[in-house]
Design an enzyme around this catalytic site. Structure first.
Site, PDB file in Angstrom:
ATOM      1  N   PRO A   1       0.932  -0.625  -0.054  1.00  0.00           N
ATOM      2  CA  PRO A   1      -0.107   0.113  -0.476  1.00  0.00           C
ATOM      3  C   PRO A   1       1.082   1.412  -0.075  1.00  0.00           C
ATOM      4  CG  PRO A   1       0.041  -1.577   2.155  1.00  0.00           C
ATOM      5  CD  PRO A   1       0.859  -2.069   0.985  1.00  0.00           C
ATOM      6  N   ASN A   2       0.049   2.285  -0.553  1.00  0.00           N
ATOM      7  CA  ASN A   2       0.788   3.524  -0.878  1.00  0.00           C
ATOM      8  C   ASN A   2       1.812   3.865  -2.011  1.00  0.00           C
ATOM      9  OD1 ASN A   2      -1.114   5.059   0.660  1.00  0.00           O
ATOM     10  ND2 ASN A   2      -0.303   3.728   2.646  1.00  0.00           N
TER      11      ASN A   2
ATOM     12  N   ARG B   1       5.903  11.812  -2.699  1.00  0.00           N
ATOM     13  CA  ARG B   1       5.477  12.279  -1.304  1.00  0.00           C
ATOM     14  C   ARG B   1       7.471  12.170  -0.419  1.00  0.00           C
ATOM     15  NH1 ARG B   1       0.396  12.819   1.308  1.00  0.00           N
ATOM     16  NH2 ARG B   1       2.018  13.511   2.760  1.00  0.00           N
TER      17      ARG B   1
ATOM     18  N   TYR C   1      11.962   8.795   0.988  1.00  0.00           N
ATOM     19  CA  TYR C   1      12.079   7.387  -0.016  1.00  0.00           C
ATOM     20  C   TYR C   1      12.164   7.886  -1.591  1.00  0.00           C
ATOM     21  CZ  TYR C   1       8.084   5.303   3.298  1.00  0.00           C
ATOM     22  OH  TYR C   1       7.933   5.440   4.550  1.00  0.00           O
TER      23      TYR C   1
ATOM     24  N   ASN D   1       7.685  -6.035  -1.512  1.00  0.00           N
ATOM     25  CA  ASN D   1       8.061  -4.588  -0.466  1.00  0.00           C
ATOM     26  C   ASN D   1       6.529  -4.485  -0.448  1.00  0.00           C
ATOM     27  OD1 ASN D   1       7.617  -2.190   0.503  1.00  0.00           O
ATOM     28  ND2 ASN D   1       9.086  -0.878  -0.506  1.00  0.00           N
TER      29      ASN D   1
ATOM     30  N   ALA E   1       3.532  -1.237   4.953  1.00  0.00           N
ATOM     31  CA  ALA E   1       2.641  -1.027   5.842  1.00  0.00           C
ATOM     32  C   ALA E   1       2.138  -2.635   6.837  1.00  0.00           C
ATOM     33  CB  ALA E   1       1.495   0.088   6.012  1.00  0.00           C
TER      34      ALA E   1
ATOM     35  N   GLU F   1      12.534  -9.737   0.946  1.00  0.00           N
ATOM     36  CA  GLU F   1      11.936  -8.591   1.754  1.00  0.00           C
ATOM     37  C   GLU F   1      12.821  -7.468   0.722  1.00  0.00           C
ATOM     38  OE1 GLU F   1      10.838  -8.720   5.121  1.00  0.00           O
ATOM     39  OE2 GLU F   1      10.181  -6.605   5.777  1.00  0.00           O
TER      40      GLU F   1
ATOM     41  N   HIS G   1      12.416  -3.042   1.389  1.00  0.00           N
ATOM     42  CA  HIS G   1      12.085  -1.400   2.302  1.00  0.00           C
ATOM     43  C   HIS G   1      12.966  -0.570   1.218  1.00  0.00           C
ATOM     44  CE1 HIS G   1       9.135  -3.901   4.650  1.00  0.00           C
ATOM     45  NE2 HIS G   1      10.079  -4.632   5.648  1.00  0.00           N
TER      46      HIS G   1
ATOM     47  N   ARG H   1      13.883   3.653  11.427  1.00  0.00           N
ATOM     48  CA  ARG H   1      12.402   4.460  12.307  1.00  0.00           C
ATOM     49  C   ARG H   1      11.798   4.329  13.377  1.00  0.00           C
ATOM     50  NH1 ARG H   1       9.869   4.197   6.453  1.00  0.00           N
ATOM     51  NH2 ARG H   1       8.637   6.182   7.180  1.00  0.00           N
TER      52      ARG H   1
HETATM   53  O1  CA2 Z   1      10.663   2.291   3.364  1.00  0.00           O
HETATM   54  C1  CA2 Z   1       9.862   1.195   3.038  1.00  0.00           C
HETATM   55  O2  CA2 Z   1       9.954   0.463   1.414  1.00  0.00           O
HETATM   56  C2  CA2 Z   1       8.842   0.939   3.444  1.00  0.00           C
HETATM   57  O3  CA2 Z   1       8.405  -0.402   3.568  1.00  0.00           O
HETATM   58  C3  CA2 Z   1       7.900   1.625   2.933  1.00  0.00           C
HETATM   59  C4  CA2 Z   1       6.233   2.034   3.783  1.00  0.00           C
HETATM   60  C5  CA2 Z   1       5.920   1.754   5.558  1.00  0.00           C
HETATM   61  O4  CA2 Z   1       4.985   1.813   5.815  1.00  0.00           O
HETATM   62  C6  CA2 Z   1       6.911   0.797   5.733  1.00  0.00           C
HETATM   63  O5  CA2 Z   1       8.060   0.875   6.737  1.00  0.00           O
HETATM   64  C7  CA2 Z   1       8.712   0.938   5.293  1.00  0.00           C
HETATM   65  C8  CA2 Z   1       5.021   2.440   3.410  1.00  0.00           C
HETATM   66  C9  CA2 Z   1       5.271   2.942   2.111  1.00  0.00           C
HETATM   67  C10 CA2 Z   1       4.496   5.003   1.726  1.00  0.00           C
HETATM   68  O6  CA2 Z   1       4.668   5.333   0.181  1.00  0.00           O
HETATM   69  C11 CA2 Z   1       5.237   6.390   0.385  1.00  0.00           C
HETATM   70  C12 CA2 Z   1       4.618   6.541  -1.453  1.00  0.00           C
HETATM   71  C13 CA2 Z   1       5.250   8.287  -1.381  1.00  0.00           C
HETATM   72  C14 CA2 Z   1       5.430   9.606  -0.894  1.00  0.00           C
HETATM   73  C15 CA2 Z   1       5.396   8.182   0.615  1.00  0.00           C
HETATM   74  C16 CA2 Z   1       5.496   7.467   1.327  1.00  0.00           C
END
Ligand code: CA2
Length: 146
Positions: free
Chosen positions: A11-12, A19, A24, A75, A78, A99, A101, A108
């Site tokens: 997700p996201n 963002r 990221y 990946n 969350a 996996e 990240h 973090r």
């Molecule tokens: O560091 C990573 O790749 C994470 O898997 C990214 C997840 C986070 O919940 C994990 O703890 C670590 C979040 C992805 C959010 O994606 C975004 C996309 C655009 C802008 C901000 C965040």
């Protein structure tokens, strides 16, 4: 090497590059997909590059991968920190799992320090930014070739 590798994103991650660039970076998920497709082409492998914001999609894709993939890179975003359902699906997958990240989850918030998925992962890459995908794919190709 011929064969199929799955790269599954949670997700996201579809919003990557839009963002929080300090965490990221500014590369989009489409850019990452293109980099991975180039590596796949060079190594004569097929790639499925997938993203969903829905847990059930990720689970169904892991089930699909059981039938056809030689390796799986994930990946889970969350869901890494919450999803026993994804861990259970990965437990049924018998090939290597890497996996990834983008950020170093251990630097973090404490709720990001534990990943259910790591329990089943062959290896974990965290903190190399989007290069983590490239590293994972190169390593997966060599794991699958052995
Ligand atoms: O560091 C990573 O790749 C994470 O898997 C990214 C997840 C986070 O919940 C994990 O703890 C670590 C979040 C992805 C959010 O994606 C975004 C996309 C655009 C802008 C901000 C965040």
């Amino acid at each position: 090497m011929s064969g199929l590798i799955y790269i599954i994103n949670g997700p996201n991650l579809n919003l990557l590059g839009q963002r929080e660039p300090e965490i990221y970076g500014t590369t989009t998920l489409k850019d990452i997909e293109n980099i991975c497709l180039q590596i796949a082409k060079k190594n004569n492998i097929n790639l499925k590059f997938l993203q969903s914001n829905a847990e059930h999609d990720l689970i169904n894709w892991i089930h699909d991968a059981r039938q056809e993939a030689k390796g799986l890179i994930i990946n889970p975003a969350a869901y890494s920190h919450t999803s026993i359902a994804i861990l259970d699906a990965l437990t049924l997958f018998e090939e290597p799992i890497i996996e990834v990240h983008i950020s170093n989850i251990h630097k973090r918030e404490s709720f990001r320090h534990h990943s259910y998925v790591s329990q089943k992962s062959t290896a974990v890459i965290a903190g190399f930014g989007i290069d983590g995908y490239e590293i994972a794919l190169e390593k997966m190709i060599s794991l699958c070739s052995n």
